[in-house]
Design a protein around this motif. Sequence first.
Motif, mmCIF file in Angstrom:
data_model
loop_
_atom_site.group_PDB
_atom_site.id
_atom_site.type_symbol
_atom_site.label_atom_id
_atom_site.label_comp_id
_atom_site.label_asym_id
_atom_site.label_seq_id
_atom_site.Cartn_x
_atom_site.Cartn_y
_atom_site.Cartn_z
ATOM 1 N N TYR A 176 -60.251 -36.270 19.096
ATOM 2 C CA TYR A 176 -59.017 -35.768 18.481
ATOM 3 C C TYR A 176 -58.173 -35.017 19.503
ATOM 4 C CZ TYR A 176 -55.869 -32.733 15.915
ATOM 5 O OH TYR A 176 -54.752 -32.073 15.495
ATOM 6 N N VAL A 177 -58.795 -34.085 20.225
ATOM 7 C CA VAL A 177 -58.053 -33.244 21.170
ATOM 8 C C VAL A 177 -57.467 -34.086 22.294
ATOM 9 C CG1 VAL A 177 -58.358 -31.478 22.947
ATOM 10 C CG2 VAL A 177 -59.236 -31.091 20.644
ATOM 11 N N ARG A 178 -58.255 -34.978 22.846
ATOM 12 C CA ARG A 178 -57.722 -35.811 23.937
ATOM 13 C C ARG A 178 -56.568 -36.676 23.441
ATOM 14 N NH1 ARG A 178 -60.242 -38.241 29.260
ATOM 15 N NH2 ARG A 178 -58.516 -39.605 29.824
ATOM 16 N N LYS B 138 -62.145 -30.220 28.279
ATOM 17 C CA LYS B 138 -63.087 -30.249 29.411
ATOM 18 C C LYS B 138 -64.209 -31.249 29.150
ATOM 19 C CE LYS B 138 -65.817 -27.184 32.392
ATOM 20 N NZ LYS B 138 -65.308 -27.782 33.643
ATOM 21 N N SER B 139 -64.738 -31.253 27.943
ATOM 22 C CA SER B 139 -65.768 -32.227 27.603
ATOM 23 C C SER B 139 -65.239 -33.649 27.684
ATOM 24 C CB SER B 139 -66.300 -31.970 26.192
ATOM 25 O OG SER B 139 -67.001 -30.743 26.120
ATOM 26 N N GLY B 140 -63.937 -33.815 27.392
ATOM 27 C CA GLY B 140 -63.322 -35.133 27.428
ATOM 28 C C GLY B 140 -62.826 -35.564 28.790
ATOM 29 N N GLY B 141 -63.085 -34.758 29.829
ATOM 30 C CA GLY B 141 -62.717 -35.128 31.188
ATOM 31 C C GLY B 141 -61.251 -34.961 31.524
ATOM 32 N N VAL B 142 -60.526 -34.153 30.724
ATOM 33 C CA VAL B 142 -59.096 -33.959 30.978
ATOM 34 C C VAL B 142 -58.861 -32.812 31.953
ATOM 35 C CG1 VAL B 142 -56.878 -33.358 29.899
ATOM 36 C CG2 VAL B 142 -58.460 -34.911 28.746
ATOM 37 N N ILE B 143 -59.716 -31.784 31.916
ATOM 38 C CA ILE B 143 -59.533 -30.621 32.787
ATOM 39 C C ILE B 143 -60.829 -30.311 33.525
ATOM 40 C CG2 ILE B 143 -57.761 -29.679 31.275
ATOM 41 C CD1 ILE B 143 -59.751 -27.646 30.277
ATOM 42 N N VAL C 48 -54.256 -39.627 30.940
ATOM 43 C CA VAL C 48 -54.776 -38.773 32.008
ATOM 44 C C VAL C 48 -55.678 -39.611 32.901
ATOM 45 C CG1 VAL C 48 -56.150 -36.733 32.555
ATOM 46 C CG2 VAL C 48 -54.638 -36.722 30.554
ATOM 47 N N ALA C 49 -55.249 -39.831 34.141
ATOM 48 C CA ALA C 49 -56.018 -40.674 35.065
ATOM 49 C C ALA C 49 -57.166 -39.910 35.705
ATOM 50 C CB ALA C 49 -55.094 -41.239 36.138
ATOM 51 N N GLU C 50 -56.936 -38.632 36.016
ATOM 52 C CA GLU C 50 -57.974 -37.791 36.610
ATOM 53 C C GLU C 50 -57.795 -36.370 36.105
ATOM 54 O OE1 GLU C 50 -55.967 -36.646 40.882
ATOM 55 O OE2 GLU C 50 -57.107 -38.525 40.752
ATOM 56 N N PRO C 51 -58.849 -35.570 36.104
ATOM 57 C CA PRO C 51 -58.773 -34.229 35.507
ATOM 58 C C PRO C 51 -57.779 -33.316 36.237
ATOM 59 C CG PRO C 51 -61.064 -34.897 35.858
ATOM 60 C CD PRO C 51 -60.195 -35.889 36.582
ATOM 61 N N PHE C 52 -57.118 -32.461 35.460
ATOM 62 C CA PHE C 52 -56.334 -31.382 36.056
ATOM 63 C C PHE C 52 -57.299 -30.375 36.673
ATOM 64 C CE2 PHE C 52 -53.517 -33.201 32.902
ATOM 65 C CZ PHE C 52 -52.256 -33.105 33.476
#
Length: 327
Positions: free
Chosen positions: A60-62, A94-99, A72-76
């Motif tokens: 949901y969050v992602r 963070k769990s979803g690999g966004v940050i 989002v190609a790579e984490p911030f």
Amino acid sequence: MSVNEAVPSADVDGVIVVDDETMAAAWDDPRLANQIYHDWEAGTYDEKWCISYDDRCIDYVRSRFEHVAGPVAEPFGDTLEIGAGTGFFTLNLKSGGVIDRAHVTDLSAKMVEVALRNGAGLGFDIDGRTADAEQLPYPDNTFDLVCGHAVLHHIPDLDQAFREILRVLRPGGRFVFAGEPSAQGDVVARRLSRATWEISTAVTQRWPLAKKYGRPVAEIKESERAAELESVVDIHTFDPVELERTCLRAGAIDVSTVSDELTASWFGWPVRTFEEAVRPDSLSWNWFQFAYKTWSGLNWIDERLWSRVVPAQYFYNVSVAGTKPDS
């Protein structure tokens, strides 16, 4: 009262009790009201909003983040969430690999405590500080991303907050805020919620439902006391065009907004209110699965059908993203 000062309160059997003088002051001080309200909510917030840190909320969050910010190609790298609450947005991103490296702030010290505890439970080492969004305690050019979820409507001076957001962003850094109430959508949501609360609390106090579903009268009154502060802590509703202009005035570029939840909000708000009105342990997992799947289905229809024919300002949620200029 400074945001760095603790709210004068006492913890009585796990319940935060605020003295009458402080409560009276809160009606004229949105920052103090936000501290009190969210200190009250911290211990039960995840339960109240069915927040989890698993695939359901990660997806949901992602999806909400990418709906306004793009894929989002790579984490911030270095990220900051303002008004982070219990960590719902940051921890699931963070769990979803966004940050990657996460920092969180909130006016409520209790919320920051819970966010750090939730992060530790997931094995994440995050930094947390009690802070005002209008006076962020970080140097210029610190973060690659500043984000938030359902926070902008609590901030008194949005122009100052966005100037601070752009100040702490690195050149080319981005901000992403999701889940803000629209002006028209909020009117409908509040009316539906109020009606649901009154009906639910009345019906579940009667036999034979009272034993399983009815919350103690004292708890209901305390919830209503806390809810009274919402008129102070919920400061803004948004028109997408005006929100874009606020960001542009602060100096942002590439600003965009999206709106979502039309029929999904008509279903979601009564459901959330009903869940709050009954005993926390009275609803089964099947209920929560039904509620989430129904909301998801309606949201899918909203995005693919109603968003094409209904003006954006009538949807409940407004999200905004933008960028700090390179120079």
